[in-house]
Enzyme design. Sequence first.
Site, PDB file in Angstrom:
ATOM      1  N   LYS A  56     -25.832 -42.514  36.431  1.00 23.87           N
ATOM      2  CA  LYS A  56     -26.690 -42.502  35.237  1.00 23.87           C
ATOM      3  C   LYS A  56     -26.033 -43.239  34.072  1.00 23.87           C
ATOM      4  O   LYS A  56     -26.659 -44.062  33.413  1.00 23.87           O
ATOM      5  CB  LYS A  56     -26.996 -41.060  34.784  1.00 23.87           C
ATOM      6  CG  LYS A  56     -27.769 -40.230  35.800  1.00 23.87           C
ATOM      7  CD  LYS A  56     -28.129 -38.861  35.235  1.00 23.87           C
ATOM      8  CE  LYS A  56     -26.911 -37.993  34.921  1.00 23.87           C
ATOM      9  NZ  LYS A  56     -26.206 -37.505  36.112  1.00 23.87           N
ATOM     10  N   ARG A  78     -31.516 -31.189  31.318  1.00 26.81           N
ATOM     11  CA  ARG A  78     -30.829 -30.751  32.528  1.00 26.81           C
ATOM     12  C   ARG A  78     -31.303 -29.381  32.982  1.00 26.81           C
ATOM     13  O   ARG A  78     -30.857 -28.908  34.024  1.00 26.81           O
ATOM     14  CB  ARG A  78     -29.344 -30.652  32.219  1.00 26.81           C
ATOM     15  CG  ARG A  78     -28.439 -31.593  32.978  1.00 26.81           C
ATOM     16  CD  ARG A  78     -27.059 -31.287  32.450  1.00 26.81           C
ATOM     17  NE  ARG A  78     -25.988 -31.799  33.212  1.00 26.81           N
ATOM     18  CZ  ARG A  78     -25.460 -33.016  33.059  1.00 26.81           C
ATOM     19  NH1 ARG A  78     -25.989 -33.878  32.223  1.00 26.81           N
ATOM     20  NH2 ARG A  78     -24.404 -33.361  33.746  1.00 26.81           N
ATOM     21  N   ARG A 115     -13.096 -41.808  40.410  1.00 28.87           N
ATOM     22  CA  ARG A 115     -13.537 -42.450  39.172  1.00 28.87           C
ATOM     23  C   ARG A 115     -12.522 -42.310  38.043  1.00 28.87           C
ATOM     24  O   ARG A 115     -11.873 -41.285  37.887  1.00 28.87           O
ATOM     25  CB  ARG A 115     -14.865 -41.781  38.798  1.00 28.87           C
ATOM     26  CG  ARG A 115     -15.301 -41.904  37.388  1.00 28.87           C
ATOM     27  CD  ARG A 115     -16.736 -41.490  37.257  1.00 28.87           C
ATOM     28  NE  ARG A 115     -16.889 -40.145  36.715  1.00 28.87           N
ATOM     29  CZ  ARG A 115     -18.060 -39.629  36.337  1.00 28.87           C
ATOM     30  NH1 ARG A 115     -19.160 -40.326  36.491  1.00 28.87           N
ATOM     31  NH2 ARG A 115     -18.130 -38.423  35.859  1.00 28.87           N
ATOM     32  N   ARG A 139     -11.645 -37.927  34.160  1.00 30.05           N
ATOM     33  CA  ARG A 139     -12.266 -36.848  33.405  1.00 30.05           C
ATOM     34  C   ARG A 139     -11.754 -35.509  33.899  1.00 30.05           C
ATOM     35  O   ARG A 139     -11.569 -35.315  35.080  1.00 30.05           O
ATOM     36  CB  ARG A 139     -13.788 -36.925  33.558  1.00 30.05           C
ATOM     37  CG  ARG A 139     -14.454 -37.578  32.381  1.00 30.05           C
ATOM     38  CD  ARG A 139     -15.880 -37.854  32.647  1.00 30.05           C
ATOM     39  NE  ARG A 139     -16.625 -36.654  33.065  1.00 30.05           N
ATOM     40  CZ  ARG A 139     -17.935 -36.653  33.279  1.00 30.05           C
ATOM     41  NH1 ARG A 139     -18.627 -37.733  33.102  1.00 30.05           N
ATOM     42  NH2 ARG A 139     -18.527 -35.541  33.671  1.00 30.05           N
ATOM     43  N   ARG A 199     -20.458 -28.474  39.774  1.00 26.34           N
ATOM     44  CA  ARG A 199     -21.465 -29.283  39.066  1.00 26.34           C
ATOM     45  C   ARG A 199     -22.641 -29.623  39.971  1.00 26.34           C
ATOM     46  O   ARG A 199     -23.786 -29.647  39.535  1.00 26.34           O
ATOM     47  CB  ARG A 199     -20.820 -30.559  38.512  1.00 26.34           C
ATOM     48  CG  ARG A 199     -20.048 -30.302  37.218  1.00 26.34           C
ATOM     49  CD  ARG A 199     -18.943 -31.312  36.980  1.00 26.34           C
ATOM     50  NE  ARG A 199     -19.416 -32.671  36.832  1.00 26.34           N
ATOM     51  CZ  ARG A 199     -18.665 -33.740  37.063  1.00 26.34           C
ATOM     52  NH1 ARG A 199     -17.396 -33.605  37.463  1.00 26.34           N
ATOM     53  NH2 ARG A 199     -19.149 -34.930  36.892  1.00 26.34           N
TER      54      ARG A 199
HETATM   55  P1  ADP Z   1     -22.078 -35.602  35.017  1.00 27.68           P
HETATM   56  O1  ADP Z   1     -23.534 -35.963  35.043  1.00 27.68           O
HETATM   57  O2  ADP Z   1     -21.212 -36.636  35.646  1.00 27.68           O
HETATM   58  O3  ADP Z   1     -21.781 -34.224  35.533  1.00 27.68           O
HETATM   59  P2  ADP Z   1     -22.033 -35.572  32.085  1.00 27.68           P
HETATM   60  O4  ADP Z   1     -21.095 -36.450  31.393  1.00 27.68           O
HETATM   61  O5  ADP Z   1     -23.488 -35.869  31.939  1.00 27.68           O
HETATM   62  O6  ADP Z   1     -21.555 -35.575  33.560  1.00 27.68           O
HETATM   63  O7  ADP Z   1     -21.811 -34.056  31.617  1.00 27.68           O
HETATM   64  C1  ADP Z   1     -20.540 -33.443  31.665  1.00 27.68           C
HETATM   65  C2  ADP Z   1     -20.656 -31.963  31.278  1.00 27.68           C
HETATM   66  O8  ADP Z   1     -21.198 -31.858  29.939  1.00 27.68           O
HETATM   67  C3  ADP Z   1     -21.616 -31.131  32.134  1.00 27.68           C
HETATM   68  O9  ADP Z   1     -20.997 -30.650  33.301  1.00 27.68           O
HETATM   69  C4  ADP Z   1     -21.994 -30.019  31.151  1.00 27.68           C
HETATM   70  O10 ADP Z   1     -20.975 -29.045  31.032  1.00 27.68           O
HETATM   71  C5  ADP Z   1     -22.084 -30.746  29.827  1.00 27.68           C
HETATM   72  N1  ADP Z   1     -23.460 -31.245  29.577  1.00 27.68           N
HETATM   73  C6  ADP Z   1     -23.847 -32.549  29.490  1.00 27.68           C
HETATM   74  N2  ADP Z   1     -25.166 -32.638  29.271  1.00 27.68           N
HETATM   75  C7  ADP Z   1     -25.646 -31.368  29.214  1.00 27.68           C
HETATM   76  C8  ADP Z   1     -26.931 -30.786  29.048  1.00 27.68           C
HETATM   77  N3  ADP Z   1     -28.034 -31.535  28.865  1.00 27.68           N
HETATM   78  N4  ADP Z   1     -27.025 -29.443  29.057  1.00 27.68           N
HETATM   79  C9  ADP Z   1     -25.958 -28.664  29.213  1.00 27.68           C
HETATM   80  N5  ADP Z   1     -24.723 -29.137  29.412  1.00 27.68           N
HETATM   81  C10 ADP Z   1     -24.547 -30.471  29.413  1.00 27.68           C
END
Ligand code: ADP
Length: 213
Positions: free
Chosen positions: A13, A88, A127, A160, A171
């Site tokens: 994404k 999400r 990554r 990360r 996740r």
């Molecule tokens: P990925 O999609 O690779 O898991 P992101 O960078 O989008 O990683 O998100 C990393 C973390 O940030 C998530 O595991 C969560 O803890 C938090 N997070 C990101 N976006 C949201 C969201 N829309 N709602 C709740 N938590 C979020």
Amino acid sequence: MRLILLGPPGAGKGTQAKMLKEKFQIPQISTGDILRHAVKDNTDLGVRAKSFMDAGQLVPDDVVVGLIKERIKQADCETGFILDGFPRTMIQAEKLSETLTEMDLTIDTVVDLEVNADEVISRLAGRSTCPECGAMFHEESRPPKVLGVCDGCGGTLAQRQDDNSETILKRLEVYQESTAPLKEFYMRQGNLKTVIARGSVEEIFSRVCEMVR
Ligand code: ADP
Ligand code: ZN
């Protein structure tokens, strides 16, 4: 143009959102990036979000919904935006719909990046990211020219905190449970487009572009 990118962690994404941002000159709004910056800067938001993120869990809905509401009202979003990592959960999706309706706006396309779990695990585990400019690398598919150094800006690459095997599995579980149901929600609204997120970044990008025009 207003877009949402859906898909499991590691679907790409962030990579696709950055390319769309360049092509269409609209901001990429990544809740993950916003939260990681807050953690790095040790703000109240960051302090609140950190433990959830490190555990691979979602940050509470009210926190991220508040963030997004503020963000999409900013002037640079007038011509459109790309939501990357939001919504999400069903609650987030409903709150987003409410906010957009209040603003008299709609989402044009929801792009669902489809990728299987095995692929996701190997992508995330290999990554690394540049904390300075956000560029992403992968030890196999996109290695940096010099190990541990960003090709773009020379920054020191970092993994990360949540890209370790235990947190990755958590996740993915959270994705299946809370986020995957959004596909159904947007399918009913008639704007869900599925893209197979396999192949090179450029191949995937051309498929994405076909869906958003
Ligand atoms: P990925 O999609 O690779 O898991 P992101 O960078 O989008 O990683 O998100 C990393 C973390 O940030 C998530 O595991 C969560 O803890 C938090 N997070 C990101 N976006 C949201 C969201 N829309 N709602 C709740 N938590 C979020
Ligand atoms: Zn860099």
